[in-house]
Design a protein around this motif. Sequence first.
Motif: not given
Length: 497
Positions: A38-53
Amino acid sequence: MKSKKKLTLIPLVLMVFTSVFGFNNISKAFYKMGYAAIPWYILSGLTFFIPYAFMMAEYGAAFKKEKGGIYSWMEKSVNGKFAFIGTFMWYASYVIWMVSVATEIWIPLSNLIFGRDITENSSVLGIQSTKVLGILAILFVIIVTFVASKGLQKISKITSIGGTAIALLNVVLLVGGILIFILHGGKLAQPITSVKTFIDSPNPASNSIMNLLSFLVFAIFAYGGIEAVGGLVDETEKPETTFPKGMLVSAIIIAVGYSIGIFMCGIFLNWKELSGTHGVNLANITYIIMQNLGYTIGTSIGLGQAAAVSLGRFFARIVGLSMFLAYLGSYFTLVYSPLKQLIEGTPTKLWPKLIGKIDEDGIPRNAMWIQCIIVCVFIFLTSFGGDGVSQFFSYIVLMTNVAMTLPYIFIAIAFTGFKKKKEIEKPFEIFKSYRSAVIAAVVVTATVFFANLFTIIEPILQSKPDIKSTIWMIIGPVFFSIVAFIMYGRYEKKIKE
């Protein structure tokens, strides 16, 4: 002429959902790491997916009338050559994706019909399974191209079915998990002992630096694909508001959905019991997890052993149906959208007349059928060409491993140019200042660069170093960049003449 029906918010969100969200990423994550995923998915979401979206949302709102998606965005923000190299590399990777998925799509269908994967050892009229799959895959690509060439409304309907199927699968996991949690009096099958439960994997081997880095790469790549929908901005109703809203809603649902899904698995599954199950692997883990969900619901509500097993098998078949529809939905989007961006966005003179022709309704039919022929030839060669050709194709897949995600860096770098250009009207902004945009671009670029760097060097760091894989992964982006550079150079020469 009849006005063209455009995409509204819900079909757009479902299109993004089928292009990005992989339900099997939840089950694979739990199998690899337990709650520690879970923390790795949150980290990936915050550092890549959310800003990229968020970048996609700003680009889409600003270039709402542009037909070329990511190519148009990068060309207007930096220049044509930069945009073409990034887009060509990205598109070439999707062609290989189409070849792979055209054969893989029959695995969930097999699970739906037979309750297990029979694709590896089935033969028809004495024809080997690989050849049977090849024939089915070629027919599939031809049918999808034929339907998709009829227009966006056909594509939208099928992607909506795929997106809805995966959304319902998540609802089944969520409702089933909550029901079991209530029936078991709040007791979790995979207990939470302390904060460490979300840091240390129950699998000791997964806690090594190498495996943690490998999992971070897996988590980042689980979020890829949102840019594929970029080419549909001009096909969206009220694009300056609907498109950014679609990106934001999708990003939040996907990022939250992954983490909740992983936690739900722990309600009815004990990691040690799951990992000790005979025959469990990453290929069948999704079916086994959902079968366990059905079985546990059955036993929890007082069904007998046979009835609980039958319920488990029914749940596994639901997965087969949902995964098949999701593959179908994403295939329809990706057989059309990347090609549309490559052909419609780029200058007409870059392509031979036959390829560059866009029909009156905005569909690049000729290019779609040429793409279909290329994909079918690849499938035929890998299915009927023997071990040598299969090995060669595996090298081509390695070439696209990094090439598919490097364009994310191109898009992030171009975003700084986009924010700097005051002449570009920006009706929707999340990054209010240039500085915040640069920080977001740097974070996304660094995250994707690091993930790709580790992907490249990982084979060398294994106990048995695999230098070939590393070399082919480096060759991929270099080869596609050189081809794109030469193509664009020839176009520039043509213009000068």
